[in-house]
Design an enzyme around this catalytic site. Structure first.
Site, mmCIF file in Angstrom:
data_model
loop_
_atom_site.group_PDB
_atom_site.id
_atom_site.type_symbol
_atom_site.label_atom_id
_atom_site.label_comp_id
_atom_site.label_asym_id
_atom_site.label_seq_id
_atom_site.Cartn_x
_atom_site.Cartn_y
_atom_site.Cartn_z
ATOM 1 N N ARG A 82 22.973 8.949 -57.602
ATOM 2 C CA ARG A 82 23.358 10.338 -57.897
ATOM 3 C C ARG A 82 24.359 10.907 -56.899
ATOM 4 O O ARG A 82 25.255 11.655 -57.294
ATOM 5 C CB ARG A 82 22.116 11.223 -58.068
ATOM 6 C CG ARG A 82 21.341 11.571 -56.860
ATOM 7 C CD ARG A 82 19.865 11.661 -57.165
ATOM 8 N NE ARG A 82 19.313 10.317 -57.153
ATOM 9 C CZ ARG A 82 18.489 9.840 -58.060
ATOM 10 N NH1 ARG A 82 18.079 10.580 -59.035
ATOM 11 N NH2 ARG A 82 18.053 8.607 -57.957
ATOM 12 N N THR A 83 24.220 10.574 -55.615
ATOM 13 C CA THR A 83 25.095 11.241 -54.643
ATOM 14 C C THR A 83 26.557 10.833 -54.855
ATOM 15 O O THR A 83 27.457 11.672 -54.902
ATOM 16 C CB THR A 83 24.645 10.930 -53.211
ATOM 17 O OG1 THR A 83 23.271 11.328 -53.074
ATOM 18 C CG2 THR A 83 25.482 11.670 -52.188
ATOM 19 N N LYS A 107 34.135 -9.632 -45.170
ATOM 20 C CA LYS A 107 34.944 -10.624 -44.436
ATOM 21 C C LYS A 107 34.981 -10.308 -42.947
ATOM 22 O O LYS A 107 35.791 -10.875 -42.216
ATOM 23 C CB LYS A 107 36.372 -10.644 -44.995
ATOM 24 C CG LYS A 107 36.470 -10.991 -46.466
ATOM 25 C CD LYS A 107 37.931 -10.944 -46.925
ATOM 26 C CE LYS A 107 38.052 -11.160 -48.420
ATOM 27 N NZ LYS A 107 39.419 -10.861 -48.887
ATOM 28 N N ARG A 138 28.524 7.655 -46.751
ATOM 29 C CA ARG A 138 27.091 7.330 -46.674
ATOM 30 C C ARG A 138 26.950 6.036 -45.893
ATOM 31 O O ARG A 138 27.647 5.052 -46.154
ATOM 32 C CB ARG A 138 26.483 7.173 -48.063
ATOM 33 C CG ARG A 138 25.075 6.550 -47.987
ATOM 34 C CD ARG A 138 24.313 6.643 -49.267
ATOM 35 N NE ARG A 138 23.865 8.000 -49.510
ATOM 36 C CZ ARG A 138 22.916 8.308 -50.393
ATOM 37 N NH1 ARG A 138 22.325 7.373 -51.093
ATOM 38 N NH2 ARG A 138 22.556 9.566 -50.573
ATOM 39 N N HIS A 162 21.547 14.910 -44.645
ATOM 40 C CA HIS A 162 22.092 14.823 -46.003
ATOM 41 C C HIS A 162 22.351 16.266 -46.444
ATOM 42 O O HIS A 162 21.644 16.814 -47.287
ATOM 43 C CB HIS A 162 21.050 14.148 -46.901
ATOM 44 C CG HIS A 162 21.567 13.659 -48.223
ATOM 45 N ND1 HIS A 162 22.814 13.970 -48.707
ATOM 46 C CD2 HIS A 162 20.968 12.876 -49.162
ATOM 47 C CE1 HIS A 162 22.964 13.399 -49.900
ATOM 48 N NE2 HIS A 162 21.859 12.734 -50.188
#
Ligand code: NCD
Length: 314
Positions: free
Chosen positions: A54-55, A82, A104, A132
């Site tokens: 959702r975020t 990598k 995030r 958050h």
């Protein structure tokens, strides 16, 4: 303001300004074509090193509805695999000429580190156990929409507070807006010390139900728990799960909230999640409007709110 890294970047007036601005975007989102050109020409990147449904989609929807271009970075399919460092990744994307990063990361502090490496705005989309902020703002908006104000409301935050960035941000926002917060969890799921949090704690959900106006449930963050902090999910659920019988004992007009993702049958009974006083999908819907308000506030300097009206006439 360049960045939004934590609720503590805002005072009460700052939070209320974003919630007031959100009203405009809720109205935009109700239109047949829910778009305004407020951020046309801007580019917003979502830089996600941790899973999200959702975020990420909510921020991208918000950016698109404001007319911005969006780029999506997902660590799992990037050159991070990598061995590219976080700093090189950020500087590479920055070189495209972007206006905002939504970050995030599983480590606390990464969004503020990114903010030091770029002149673009940075919005914290959840970092470790730390913060958050847009989740807390959308929750505050949802409560305000139902109850007018948070002043004097009694909020119980139930569950794995210890590992929850959502809990930390919700506590900061709700107490700043005048609510009183009680944390409800077994001792192993509470932070070791609550000095300075401005909350009280209880280990007994049944004892606090009748004095709870907002019952805010948290997921057991099993991926962040290093040891067995509860005997079993079944026992946790028996003592701390919001069953129909418990929900019936909440204060009159109480709201049931959850940031998602829910574990139905663990912290919340399926019938409770689907009951009329559960505002969980409203939280998600309001999240888009709140993120439109945050992006508009950070990137929209020089653009007047008039742009919202012009678009509606067009
Ligand atoms: C949460 C998160 O990832 O911080 N979800 C969300 O963003 N709405 C909560 C969780 O993972 O339980």
């Amino acid at each position: 303001m360049k960045d939004l890294l934590a609720v503590s970047d805002l005072d009460r007036a700052g939070i209320e300004a974003i919630l007031d601005l959100t009203d405009h975007f809720v109205e935009v989102n109700r239109r047949p074509i829910p778009k305004v050109p407020a951020l046309r020409g801007k580019t917003v990147v979502s830089l996600f090193f941790e899973d999200s449904t959702r975020t990420r989609l909510s921020f991208e929807t918000a950016a698109k509805r404001l007319g911005a271009d969006t780029l999506t970075f997902s660590a799992a399919s990037s050159s991070v695999k990598k061995g590219e460092s976080l700093r090189d990744t950020v500087q590479t994307i920055d070189a495209f000429g972007v206006d905002a990063f939504v970050v995030r990361h599983h480590s606390s502090g990464v969004p503020s580190q990114v903010a030091r490496w770029t002149d673009a705005s940075v919005v914290n989309g959840g970092d470790g156990w730390h913060a958050h902020p847009t989740q807390a703002l959308l929750d505050a908006y949802t409560v305000r929409a139902h109850r007018g104000s948070l002043d004097g409301l009694r909020v119980a935050v139930v569950g794995d507070v210890k590992h929850s960035r959502v809990a930390r941000s919700v506590i900061a926002a709700f107490t700043t807006l005048g609510a009183t917060v009680t944390l409800v969890a077994p001792p192993t799921l509470l932070p070791p010390a609550l000095d300075g949090w401005g909350v009280t704690a209880s280990h007994d959900l049944d004892a606090v139900l009748a004095e709870t106006d907002i019952c805010y449930l948290l997921r057991m963050q099993l991926e962040r728990q290093s040891e067995g902090l509860v005997p079993s999910l079944r026992e946790y659920s028996a003592r701390y799960g919001l069953t129909e019988a418990r929900a019936a004992r909440l204060a009159p007009k109480a709201l049931v909230m959850h940031p998602g993702p829910m574990n139905r049958g663990v912290e919340i009974a399926p019938e409770v999640a689907d009951a009329p006083n559960a505002v969980i999908t409203e939280q998600v819907a309001n999240g888009v409007a709140v993120r439109m308000a945050v992006l508009f506030q950070l990137l929209g300097s020089g653009t007047q709110l008039d742009v919202l009206r012009e678009a509606s006439d067009a």
